[in-house]
Design a protein around this motif. Structure first.
Motif, mmCIF file in Angstrom:
data_model
loop_
_atom_site.group_PDB
_atom_site.id
_atom_site.type_symbol
_atom_site.label_atom_id
_atom_site.label_comp_id
_atom_site.label_asym_id
_atom_site.label_seq_id
_atom_site.Cartn_x
_atom_site.Cartn_y
_atom_site.Cartn_z
ATOM 1 N N LEU A 137 19.051 -34.293 37.211
ATOM 2 C CA LEU A 137 17.861 -33.876 37.476
ATOM 3 C C LEU A 137 17.484 -33.007 38.444
ATOM 4 O O LEU A 137 16.717 -32.110 38.231
ATOM 5 N N GLN A 160 8.365 -32.810 33.355
ATOM 6 C CA GLN A 160 9.056 -34.146 32.747
ATOM 7 C C GLN A 160 10.197 -34.511 33.591
ATOM 8 O O GLN A 160 10.810 -35.786 33.743
ATOM 9 N N ILE A 161 10.947 -33.616 34.302
ATOM 10 C CA ILE A 161 11.857 -34.095 35.269
ATOM 11 C C ILE A 161 11.229 -34.997 36.379
ATOM 12 O O ILE A 161 12.107 -35.845 36.677
ATOM 13 N N ALA A 202 11.012 -38.194 34.998
ATOM 14 C CA ALA A 202 12.261 -38.809 35.040
ATOM 15 C C ALA A 202 12.713 -39.414 36.264
ATOM 16 O O ALA A 202 13.021 -40.544 36.066
ATOM 17 N N HIS A 211 15.767 -35.379 31.043
ATOM 18 C CA HIS A 211 14.536 -35.480 31.301
ATOM 19 C C HIS A 211 13.693 -36.259 30.085
ATOM 20 O O HIS A 211 12.420 -36.464 30.239
#
Length: 135
Positions: free
Chosen positions: A20, A83-84, A87, A116
């Protein structure tokens, strides 16, 4: 809905975390390049015209289209960065790998492909189907 805790080994979580972070760095660099190419240039720079003559309207339209397209790419990449970050936060909260929609585990294969991701395949398909139905 009761949230389950993901059952990943610390080693697995560290690998996902590293993936990530690397992905985030790549995307941030892409955004920077696109922004520099799109936002930091004047219309004349964009068209490559160094003469003293005016810029043709068709060239302006093409350049504007290219700018809009690049801005769309930047916007999409920005969503992926979010989104990363989400996550990475779930990794810290020990809820990484749990579908946000149904609370079941997300397959390791899916996480390997898209680290993600926040939903299992089944729920993501439902979400996308619903989005297509909306005008």
């Amino acid at each position: 809905m009761k949230t389950k805790k993901a059952r990943f080994l610390k080693q697995d979580l560290n690998q996902y975390k590293e993936k990530l972070f690397n992905l985030r760095d790549e995307i941030a660099a892409q955004i920077q390049d696109l922004s520099k190419d799109t936002l930091m240039k004047t219309q004349r720079d964009f068209s490559g015209d160094i003469s003293g003559y005016g810029i043709h309207m068709a060239d302006v339209a093409t350049d504007n289209y290219e700018r809009e397209f690049n801005l769309g790419l930047v916007s999409n990449e920005q969503k992926v960065l979010t989104q990363i970050d989400d996550a990475l936060k779930r990794i810290e909260e020990k809820s990484y790998g749990i579908c946000l929609a149904c609370g079941r585990s997300i397959s390791k294969r899916r996480l390997d492909a898209i680290p993600h991701v926040s939903n299992c395949k089944k729920c993501q398909e439902k979400i996308e189907k619903e989005e297509k139905r909306q005008p």
